[in-house]
Design an enzyme around this catalytic site. Structure first.
Site, PDB file in Angstrom:
ATOM      1  N   PRO A  67       0.839  -1.195   0.044  1.00  0.00           N
ATOM      2  CG  PRO A  67       0.091  -1.010   2.036  1.00  0.00           C
ATOM      3  CD  PRO A  67       0.935  -1.836   1.436  1.00  0.00           C
ATOM      4  CB  CYS A  76       4.743  29.516 -19.314  1.00  0.00           C
ATOM      5  SG  CYS A  76       5.317  31.075 -18.451  1.00  0.00           S
ATOM      6  CE1 TYR A 119       2.440   7.070  -6.202  1.00  0.00           C
ATOM      7  CE2 TYR A 119       0.341   7.166  -5.510  1.00  0.00           C
ATOM      8  CZ  TYR A 119       1.349   6.494  -5.856  1.00  0.00           C
ATOM      9  OH  TYR A 119       1.377   4.899  -5.527  1.00  0.00           O
TER      10      TYR A 119
HETATM   11  N1  LLP Z   1       2.847  -1.718  -6.103  1.00  0.00           N
HETATM   12  C1  LLP Z   1       3.209  -1.266  -7.199  1.00  0.00           C
HETATM   13  C2  LLP Z   1       3.946  -2.376  -8.121  1.00  0.00           C
HETATM   14  C3  LLP Z   1       2.924  -0.116  -8.008  1.00  0.00           C
HETATM   15  O1  LLP Z   1       3.191   0.177  -9.118  1.00  0.00           O
HETATM   16  C4  LLP Z   1       2.277   0.877  -7.041  1.00  0.00           C
HETATM   17  C5  LLP Z   1       2.024   2.312  -7.393  1.00  0.00           C
HETATM   18  C6  LLP Z   1       1.878   0.557  -5.715  1.00  0.00           C
HETATM   19  C7  LLP Z   1       2.167  -0.737  -5.194  1.00  0.00           C
HETATM   20  C8  LLP Z   1       1.263   1.614  -4.821  1.00  0.00           C
HETATM   21  O2  LLP Z   1      -0.041   1.715  -5.259  1.00  0.00           O
HETATM   22  P1  LLP Z   1      -0.899   2.694  -4.258  1.00  0.00           P
HETATM   23  O3  LLP Z   1      -1.403   1.735  -3.061  1.00  0.00           O
HETATM   24  O4  LLP Z   1      -0.309   3.946  -3.816  1.00  0.00           O
HETATM   25  O5  LLP Z   1      -2.195   3.032  -5.069  1.00  0.00           O
HETATM   26  N2  LLP Z   1       1.103   8.977  -9.610  1.00  0.00           N
HETATM   27  C9  LLP Z   1      -0.298   8.204  -9.447  1.00  0.00           C
HETATM   28  C10 LLP Z   1      -0.399   7.076  -9.042  1.00  0.00           C
HETATM   29  C11 LLP Z   1       0.468   6.114  -9.754  1.00  0.00           C
HETATM   30  C12 LLP Z   1       0.585   4.651  -8.785  1.00  0.00           C
HETATM   31  C13 LLP Z   1       1.954   3.868  -9.206  1.00  0.00           C
HETATM   32  N3  LLP Z   1       2.366   2.466  -8.875  1.00  0.00           N
HETATM   33  C14 LLP Z   1      -1.198   9.438  -9.022  1.00  0.00           C
HETATM   34  O6  LLP Z   1      -0.835  10.193  -8.270  1.00  0.00           O
HETATM   35  O7  LLP Z   1      -2.358   8.744  -8.598  1.00  0.00           O
END
Ligand code: LLP
Length: 458
Positions: free
Chosen positions: A304, A386, A415
């Site tokens: 997570p 810009c 993020y």
């Molecule tokens: N495991 C893997 C292999 C991942 O690629 C990711 C996130 C996670 C775990 C964690 O996911 P989470 O629990 O945070 O949803 N920049 C985007 C989110 C990209 C997620 C990338 N991978 C945003 O701002 O929404």
């Protein structure tokens, strides 16, 4: 649930008035609540307790070492080499792992960066992360492998280094989930992982490899998932694949179901760790019990990120100008796409509100248009860059604000800072961690000299 709240019209993070943070370190600044981070970790740990997962924090969402450190102290693993985390709790994800990264992960050794505080250095030393050398390499717990080429590279490098490591194959269960096309990953047409059929071939091909033990399955179907059902379906498919692998003589001993649980961008958006656990735990628990009864190893991993960090952070920005043009109102702030990219890149919604309001404007919920007694005015909240795509909100109903006022942008702990850039020569923001009544600057604001240093030394 988090520890940001209005008291008598002023926004506080735990016991600290956020305006005092802006006075101390300026804006734009990311502010994190330690108590909220802890709360979210506890909720996940409790919800998933029956399957005793190794919880590997997705570092990419909030990589400040002073945020990671307390998570490591709470027993979390990480998904990259970081923050003095015990290598046996590290999984390594990523589509394009370089040879140098693979070597570092096989030796679980990265040089202690010179700029780490004594505290952070001590953390690394304590964990033993600095103790391993090329002579006594300690591989991380598991490589999450994205392609056949990568698996070959890991096997080759492990052989050269004389070590043995574990690998899990990342598969696409073919279930679409996630908040935006750019953060959906488990579609058949995505760059991530290998197909289930290919995974079965690879299990066979590497069954007797002396240096890489390929007995894991990994998935990560997307991010910002707001309903448990697609997640449960993907787990079902992963377990079915595990059965097929076992039947083919490749028992699975490591099951990593990824991250992706949503966060509350609007009040009540995310179902909470319990709701996800309610459907996932009953699918996995029987396997675990069977494995235990037979004396077989089976480890469950979750990764997570957002669900821990998003609501534990906000971005403080100061209004620079109010501008009216062609019948529209613009609030120009010192934060923009260079500070928080999510609205520009994903059209993401972030609730934002002035940090100081009258009683008629205290927001009861964080939603597009909270019901308040006072008058709201629609405005685009835009940054200094810009680019027409540089906005934080469009047509957002907000209490009246004036230049110099502070606005808090909520749910920015994941993020946010990690995707900030120097675009248009802006300096990276400061970061502050609040613990009860105290605040600590955990990253000082970058200066133009910092930026130029990279160019002037060559
Ligand atoms: N495991 C893997 C292999 C991942 O690629 C990711 C996130 C996670 C775990 C964690 O996911 P989470 O629990 O945070 O949803 N920049 C985007 C989110 C990209 C997620 C990338 N991978 C945003 O701002 O929404």
């Amino acid at each position: 649930m988090d520890h940001f709240a209005y008291r008598n019209g002023r926004l506080a993070c735990e016991g600290v008035d956020v305006e005092s943070i802006a006075h101390a370190v300026g804006t734009p600044t990311y502010v994190y609540s330690a108590a909220t981070l802890t709360l979210h970790v506890k909720r996940l740990a409790e919800a998933f307790a029956p399957i005793e997962p190794l919880m590997c924090f997705a570092v990419k969402c909030c990589p400040n070492v002073h945020v990671l450190r307390p998570l490591v102290d709470m027993g979390l693993g990480m998904d990259v080499l970081a923050a003095g985390c015990d290598p046996s709790k590290i999984v390594f994800a990523g589509v394009g792992k370089t040879e140098a990264e693979i070597r570092a992960a096989l030796a679980a050794h990265i040089a202690t960066p010179a700029h780490l505080t004594p505290d952070a250095r001590a953390a690394r030393a304590l964990s033993g992360a600095d103790a391993s050398t090329a002579d006594s390499p300690r591989p991380i717990a598991c490589f999450n492998v994205e392609s056949e080429g990568e698996l070959e590279a890991i096997a080759r490098i492990a052989r050269q280094m004389g070590v043995r490591c574990r690998a899990a194959l990342r598969v696409n269960p073919g279930v679409k989930a996630g908040g935006h096309a750019y953060i959906t990953t488990a579609d058949t047409h995505s760059k991530f992982g290998v197909s289930p059929e290919h995974a079965l071939e690879l299990f066979k091909r590497f069954a007797h490899d002396a240096h890489v033990q390929v007995d894991g399955l990994h998935m990560h179907i997307g991010s910002s998932i707001l309903t448990p059902e697609p997640y449960a379906e993907a787990v079902r498919r992963l377990l079915a694949l595990a059965d097929q692998a076992s039947a083919a003589g490749a028992p699975i001993r490591w099951l990593d179901i990824g991250g992706g649980f949503g966060a509350d961008y609007h009040t009540g958006d995310a179902p909470g760790a319990e709701a996800f656990a309610r459907v996932i735990v009953p699918l996995i628990k029987p396997r675990l019990d069977t494995a235990r009864a037979r004396g077989e190893e089976l480890r469950i991993v979750i990764e997570p990120g957002r669900t821990i960090a998003a609501n534990a952070g906000l971005l403080l920005t100061r209004v620079q100008y109010i501008k009216h043009a062609a019948g529209k109102k613009y609030i120009v702030t010192d934060a923009g796409m260079q500070t928080l990219l999510r609205p520009s890149l994903y059209q993401a919604f972030h609730f934002m509100w002035p940090t100081r309001v009258g009683p008629q404007h205290e927001p009861p919920t964080r939603t597009e248009r909270p019901t308040v007694d006072g008058v709201l005015e629609a405005a685009d909240v835009v940054g200094p860059v810009c680019e027409s795509g540089d906005f934080l909100a469009k047509d957002r109903a907000l209490p009246p604000v004036a230049p110099g006022d502070l606005i808090a942008i909520f749910a920015a702990g994941a993020y946010g800072m990690s995707m900030a850039s120097r675009y248009n020569s802006h300096c990276l923001p400061a970061e502050v961690l609040v613990r009860g009544e105290s605040m600590t600057t955990i990253r000082r604001r970058e200066t133009i000299d910092d930026q130029l240093a990279h160019e002037l030394t060559v």
